[in-house]
Each structure stands twice: as structure tokens, then as C-alpha cells.
Design an enzyme around this catalytic site. Sequence first.
Site, PDB file in Angstrom:
ATOM      1  N   TYR A 146       0.816  -1.216   0.000  1.00  0.00           N
ATOM      2  CA  TYR A 146       0.000   0.000   0.000  1.00  0.00           C
ATOM      3  C   TYR A 146       0.853   1.271   0.000  1.00  0.00           C
ATOM      4  O   TYR A 146       0.345   2.364  -0.249  1.00  0.00           O
ATOM      5  CB  TYR A 146      -0.947   0.024   1.208  1.00  0.00           C
ATOM      6  CG  TYR A 146      -1.965  -1.102   1.229  1.00  0.00           C
ATOM      7  CD1 TYR A 146      -2.116  -1.964   0.157  1.00  0.00           C
ATOM      8  CD2 TYR A 146      -2.771  -1.312   2.338  1.00  0.00           C
ATOM      9  CE1 TYR A 146      -3.028  -3.008   0.183  1.00  0.00           C
ATOM     10  CE2 TYR A 146      -3.700  -2.345   2.371  1.00  0.00           C
ATOM     11  CZ  TYR A 146      -3.816  -3.193   1.294  1.00  0.00           C
ATOM     12  OH  TYR A 146      -4.719  -4.213   1.329  1.00  0.00           O
ATOM     13  N   LYS A 195       3.806 -15.251   2.549  1.00  0.00           N
ATOM     14  CA  LYS A 195       3.698 -16.001   1.294  1.00  0.00           C
ATOM     15  C   LYS A 195       5.130 -16.323   0.863  1.00  0.00           C
ATOM     16  O   LYS A 195       5.574 -15.956  -0.235  1.00  0.00           O
ATOM     17  CB  LYS A 195       2.936 -15.142   0.264  1.00  0.00           C
ATOM     18  CG  LYS A 195       2.535 -15.874  -0.996  1.00  0.00           C
ATOM     19  CD  LYS A 195       1.452 -16.907  -0.802  1.00  0.00           C
ATOM     20  CE  LYS A 195       1.150 -17.615  -2.107  1.00  0.00           C
ATOM     21  NZ  LYS A 195       0.341 -18.830  -1.948  1.00  0.00           N
ATOM     22  N   ASP A 251      -4.831  -6.694   6.287  1.00  0.00           N
ATOM     23  CA  ASP A 251      -6.056  -5.991   5.912  1.00  0.00           C
ATOM     24  C   ASP A 251      -7.158  -7.018   5.621  1.00  0.00           C
ATOM     25  O   ASP A 251      -8.280  -6.938   6.143  1.00  0.00           O
ATOM     26  CB  ASP A 251      -5.744  -5.146   4.661  1.00  0.00           C
ATOM     27  CG  ASP A 251      -6.890  -4.244   4.249  1.00  0.00           C
ATOM     28  OD1 ASP A 251      -7.858  -4.131   5.008  1.00  0.00           O
ATOM     29  OD2 ASP A 251      -6.812  -3.663   3.148  1.00  0.00           O
ATOM     30  N   ASP A 255     -10.372  -8.467   8.366  1.00  0.00           N
ATOM     31  CA  ASP A 255     -11.793  -8.364   8.016  1.00  0.00           C
ATOM     32  C   ASP A 255     -12.460  -9.735   8.072  1.00  0.00           C
ATOM     33  O   ASP A 255     -13.593  -9.873   8.550  1.00  0.00           O
ATOM     34  CB  ASP A 255     -11.966  -7.775   6.614  1.00  0.00           C
ATOM     35  CG  ASP A 255     -12.189  -6.267   6.672  1.00  0.00           C
ATOM     36  OD1 ASP A 255     -11.828  -5.673   7.710  1.00  0.00           O
ATOM     37  OD2 ASP A 255     -12.711  -5.697   5.708  1.00  0.00           O
TER      38      ASP A 255
END
Length: 362
Positions: A146, A195, A251, A255
Site C-alpha cells: 500500500y 507467502k 487488511d 476483516d
Amino acid sequence: MNYNIAVIPGDGIGPEIVTEAKKVLDKIGSTYGHTFHYTEVLMGGCSIDATGVPLTEEALATAKASDSVLLGAVGGNVGQSNWYQLPPNKRPEAGLLQIRKGLNLFANIRPAVLFDELKGACPLKEEITDGGFDFVVMRELTGGLYFGDRKTYEENGVTTAMDTLTYNENEIRRIAKWGFDIARKRNKKVCSVDKANVLDSSRLWRKVVKEVAADYPDVELSDMLVDNCAMQLVKDPKQFDVILTENMFGDILSDEASMVTGSIGMLASASLGDTKLGLYEPSHGSAPDIAGQNKANPIATILSAAMMLRYSFDLEKEADAIEEAVKAVLKEGYRTIDIMSEGKKKVGTIEMGDLICSHIVK
Ligand code: NAD
């Protein structure tokens, strides 16, 4: 002890829910012998109305000078309020970004707690959720995809877009330390999510987290690939204690984690930086549709205040007392409208705050 708390009521239901959180903190103060001093700070739409900007330099300076910050919520009705005629960097929510940046907050913690009493709101099967679950997602907040370089460009007549994911070892180390510190205050398990089978940044993440783990021999470390973690969160959420991960993975996973707990009115959060000063706030917004009606659930804000006691002030017993009081009130069947179900007793914001106070014991 004396603690100075900067309080940002904000907009919509913010002032109502913050009032209840302060009430609960004051009850903790009188029960355990602490004094909480509050300094009110304007941020969001109310600050725009009073000063023309969502966060003034003075307001930020007050927050910086405090021991910790408690926030309600900011923002109005996006379709109706004049605040949304302003350019994006002048709107209420810009205050949030400015305060997070100004306080250098790089770690976000979102607890996912399924209270046994509210398990009906959880979309998972009962055999998975029996007994409830309680873990936190710890997300890096200021690095990664981001914040990396990005561009959209034409190459041989083909439009191409590029984003870059960068982490340096210092950024990873500082959040990993918070992850292990917080695990020490909980069930002493960190699951680092990456990852690493594909990404270089994840391989560095894994290496640095392992190095930090060496200083915390009492905390168990495991690694998990992010795709597997997304599955495990709905298959067996009870296995987790602290999920430690980078910005974008966090993020998405936070959620997903909040969804499996049911109601938005119950979800606390904290953002932390290099010092003990943190920003504590509910995960929900300012809910303008129910503002000023004594309908808002104050529990997310009250649980955020409990996190402040635990992580910023090291007041473990006091934080436990708030969490136990919330459980006791839910067990007795009291519910605000958002978590109401058949046969339960409906109460308003103020009554919920009073009930939680009445269950605070030493
Ligand atoms: P929201 O979270 O405010 O509300 C979504 C729905 O959940 C609404 O129906 C609301 O009534 C309900 N709800 C939320 N909190 C509740 C509570 N404590 N008790 C009972 N019901 C509750 O999200 P939204 O409607 O998308 O956003 C409203 C405003 O809040 C917008 O201006 C948005 O930008 C802002 N916002 C602020 C923050 C923040 O301050 N951190 C976060 C998200 C959204």
C-alpha cells in the site's frame, strides 16, 4: 497511578460511546485506585466545523503529549453531509490518517473474540465455535504494497499497472517485537503469516520474525502461508492466539476474522508505535443513522479502553475486570439493538455502560 488520556469523541455516535468508555474507566479508577485525566481533542467533522480542518496541529500535539489516545469515530453521512463536498484530504476521515501518521503508529491489533453468549451471530458451524474463540490479528500498518511505488503506463500500446511490495528488516523487526510482547500477555503463541513460497519480502519477513523469536523463548512461533491462514480462520479459529502479518495480508485477514465474530458493535482495535502511546478505537464507524438516539453499542469502545489499560498502561487485572464485566452483562441477557435476539433484554447505550460499570469488581 495517574494517566493522561487524550479523548477524541469525533462525530455521529462517537461522543455517546466514548462517554460510556470514560464511565467504565472511571469505575476502574475508583475500584483500583487510579486517576484518569481526560483532555478532549477535536477531530473529524466536528473539527472541520470548528476550525476548517479535520485535525489541527494543536490537536495532534495534545494527542502526542498524552499517555494514550481513545477515539470514538469520525465521519458523517457520506451522501448528505457537506463535509464530503471538500477535497479528500480535508474530509473527516483524513484526520484518522493524519493522527496515525503523526503518532507514528505502525502496528494495528484487532482482536477477534467470539463471546459464547453471542455465538448465534457467528456464521460458522456450532461444532467449530463451541466454547468461543479469542485471538488477535496484528497487522503492519505503514509498509508493504500500500505504500510502495506504483504506476500505470503504456508499453507497446498495452496499458500496464505496477505496484511494489517492499519491507526492510527494521520495519519487520519492530512489529514482530510487538507481536511477541502481546503474545506474552496472552496465550504465548505467535503465528506469522506470509507467502514465503513466492515472495522475497515474505522470505525476509520469516527470517526476521525467527530472529526476534529467539529473544522470546517462552513464546511458541509457527509460520503459515496466507492462503492456508484464510482457510484455517473459518475451519479452526480456536488454534490462533496472535496472527502476525504484513499490511495487505493483515487488511484482508482482519476483516475475515471480524466477520466470524458476528457484530460490528463488539470489535475493538488498537494501533501502536515505538512507544507505549497507542490509539484505541472501535472498528466500526460513526453510524450516523443511529447517532443521538441512545442506540449505539458502546462495547467495542469499552473493550478498546480495556486494551489501552493492558497494552499502554500494563494494567492487566484492570483490563481483565472490564472484559469479565462485559461477559457478565451479556450472560445476564442484556443486549443493545445490534446484538439483540429473541428473549433477551434490550438496553440503550447509557444503560449498557451502567451495567458494565456495575459488574466491575476487584
Ligand atoms: P458504520 O460502521 O458507521 O455503520 C455500519 C452499520 O453498522 C450502520 O447500520 C450502523 O448503524 C451500524 N453500527 C456501527 N457501529 C455500531 C454500534 N456501535 N452499535 C450499533 N450499530 C452500529 O459504517 P458506515 O455507515 O459505512 O460509515 C459511517 C461513517 O463512519 C462514514 O462517514 C465513514 O467514513 C465513517 N467511518 C469512520 C471510521 C472511524 O472513525 N474509524 C471507520 C469506518 C467508517
